[in-house]
Design a protein around this motif. Sequence first.
Motif, mmCIF file in Angstrom:
data_model
loop_
_atom_site.group_PDB
_atom_site.id
_atom_site.type_symbol
_atom_site.label_atom_id
_atom_site.label_comp_id
_atom_site.label_asym_id
_atom_site.label_seq_id
_atom_site.Cartn_x
_atom_site.Cartn_y
_atom_site.Cartn_z
ATOM 1 N N LEU A 189 -7.022 1.425 3.833
ATOM 2 C CA LEU A 189 -7.514 2.185 2.697
ATOM 3 C C LEU A 189 -6.418 2.507 1.677
ATOM 4 O O LEU A 189 -5.270 2.760 2.037
ATOM 5 C CB LEU A 189 -8.139 3.497 3.166
ATOM 6 C CG LEU A 189 -9.497 3.378 3.862
ATOM 7 C CD1 LEU A 189 -10.003 4.751 4.291
ATOM 8 C CD2 LEU A 189 -10.524 2.703 2.947
ATOM 9 N N SER A 190 -6.821 2.450 0.434
ATOM 10 C CA SER A 190 -6.030 2.944 -0.689
ATOM 11 C C SER A 190 -7.026 3.349 -1.759
ATOM 12 O O SER A 190 -8.161 2.854 -1.785
ATOM 13 C CB SER A 190 -5.090 1.866 -1.230
ATOM 14 O OG SER A 190 -5.846 0.818 -1.836
ATOM 15 N N HIS A 191 -6.636 4.243 -2.642
ATOM 16 C CA HIS A 191 -7.554 4.622 -3.719
ATOM 17 C C HIS A 191 -7.875 3.420 -4.607
ATOM 18 O O HIS A 191 -8.993 3.274 -5.102
ATOM 19 C CB HIS A 191 -6.951 5.761 -4.549
ATOM 20 C CG HIS A 191 -6.939 7.082 -3.844
ATOM 21 N ND1 HIS A 191 -8.098 7.745 -3.515
ATOM 22 C CD2 HIS A 191 -5.917 7.850 -3.401
ATOM 23 C CE1 HIS A 191 -7.792 8.882 -2.902
ATOM 24 N NE2 HIS A 191 -6.474 8.975 -2.818
ATOM 25 N N GLY A 192 -6.879 2.546 -4.797
ATOM 26 C CA GLY A 192 -7.083 1.375 -5.636
ATOM 27 C C GLY A 192 -8.143 0.431 -5.117
ATOM 28 O O GLY A 192 -8.720 -0.348 -5.882
ATOM 29 N N LYS A 240 -5.078 9.374 -12.675
ATOM 30 C CA LYS A 240 -4.511 9.258 -11.333
ATOM 31 C C LYS A 240 -4.665 10.551 -10.537
ATOM 32 O O LYS A 240 -5.011 10.522 -9.346
ATOM 33 C CB LYS A 240 -3.036 8.880 -11.421
ATOM 34 C CG LYS A 240 -2.372 8.707 -10.061
ATOM 35 C CD LYS A 240 -0.907 8.318 -10.200
ATOM 36 C CE LYS A 240 -0.245 8.184 -8.836
ATOM 37 N NZ LYS A 240 1.196 7.860 -8.947
ATOM 38 N N GLU A 241 -4.426 11.690 -11.167
ATOM 39 C CA GLU A 241 -4.529 12.969 -10.465
ATOM 40 C C GLU A 241 -5.953 13.213 -9.970
ATOM 41 O O GLU A 241 -6.168 13.683 -8.843
ATOM 42 C CB GLU A 241 -4.091 14.111 -11.388
ATOM 43 C CG GLU A 241 -4.100 15.468 -10.708
ATOM 44 C CD GLU A 241 -3.592 16.569 -11.624
ATOM 45 O OE1 GLU A 241 -3.771 17.755 -11.279
ATOM 46 O OE2 GLU A 241 -3.010 16.258 -12.694
ATOM 47 N N GLU A 244 -6.633 10.888 -6.974
ATOM 48 C CA GLU A 244 -5.987 11.339 -5.750
ATOM 49 C C GLU A 244 -6.667 12.564 -5.151
ATOM 50 O O GLU A 244 -6.497 12.863 -3.963
ATOM 51 C CB GLU A 244 -4.505 11.608 -6.013
ATOM 52 C CG GLU A 244 -3.725 10.317 -6.258
ATOM 53 C CD GLU A 244 -2.249 10.546 -6.519
ATOM 54 O OE1 GLU A 244 -1.858 11.725 -6.739
ATOM 55 O OE2 GLU A 244 -1.497 9.555 -6.521
ATOM 56 N N ALA A 245 -7.452 13.269 -5.973
ATOM 57 C CA ALA A 245 -8.226 14.411 -5.470
ATOM 58 C C ALA A 245 -9.497 13.959 -4.742
ATOM 59 O O ALA A 245 -10.160 14.776 -4.097
ATOM 60 C CB ALA A 245 -8.590 15.343 -6.617
ATOM 61 N N ALA A 246 -9.830 12.669 -4.835
ATOM 62 C CA ALA A 246 -11.004 12.118 -4.139
ATOM 63 C C ALA A 246 -10.619 11.843 -2.693
ATOM 64 O O ALA A 246 -10.419 10.698 -2.278
ATOM 65 C CB ALA A 246 -11.486 10.850 -4.837
#
Length: 291
Positions: A189-192, A240-241, A244-246
């Motif tokens: 997993l990664s946010h991207g 991005k912020e 990253e909060a997801a």
Amino acid sequence: MQTEISSDILKVKIDSFGAELHSVKDYNDTEYLWQADEKVWKRHAPVLFPFICNTASKKYTVNGKEYSLANHGFARDSEFELLFSKGSSAEFYLGYSEETLKIYPYKFGLYVNYTLDGNKLRVTYTAENKDDKDMYFFIGGHPAFRCPVDAQEKFSDYTVVYEKNENIVRDTEGCTGEVILAGGNKVSLSHGLFERDVFLKNRPESSWVALVSNSRDHKVKLHFDNKGCIAVWSSWFEDKERTEAARFVCLEPWSSVPVYCEGTEELTEMPDAIKLAPEEKYAFSFTVEIG
């Protein structure tokens, strides 16, 4: 209104609005369900009915007459009646109304049942056709699980693990042929990973998928009917912020591929829509296993 059910291992809270799960905790008070954030994604585990996703135009037809539905249908934004809540089980009901008939031309009943057994939560959606004609619909779950569970962990410390090896290719708007899995069973997993939205597998080999911590003893396993579709999703934003909060991942069991895959806006001609005869019922279930 919220109600709580429990077993010897888990405590679960459900809200009558949307018949939606709001909390899944163990007796150490470890929360496994995403606790919602208006800036990121305001929901916890919505019930998807009578659509999964939507058509591109947000409009559809039934026998040529045009209607419009919000994404994922209206169940998630409807107040359900609590039929009972006792010990380890609770059940909710939503029936058709003059308002629903304006946007979905079928008389229906929808039952949502939650039953705990130890570390497992069984979720059952039962649709009933109360009309005098065949009813067409899609149905599914959208539970969001905390990722990471511990504040000391990172999103990238988690892996999505399928029971069996799968071939998964993402085909979404602006993205065709992106290989997510090629004969494997683990997705790091990664946010991207979610920049291009959801990835899904129709009729998978697997009958469960798990969200597993690589650094802690945290795991959520979702058991589902592998004759349907399983999707994995999290929020992604250019900010991005905000991305990253997801701190969640949705493991989504669906009755079939979403509406946008159907190639037509005529509901009665969608090959993956469930067709239910008058007075018949259709039950769709999945199980969340913690640890």
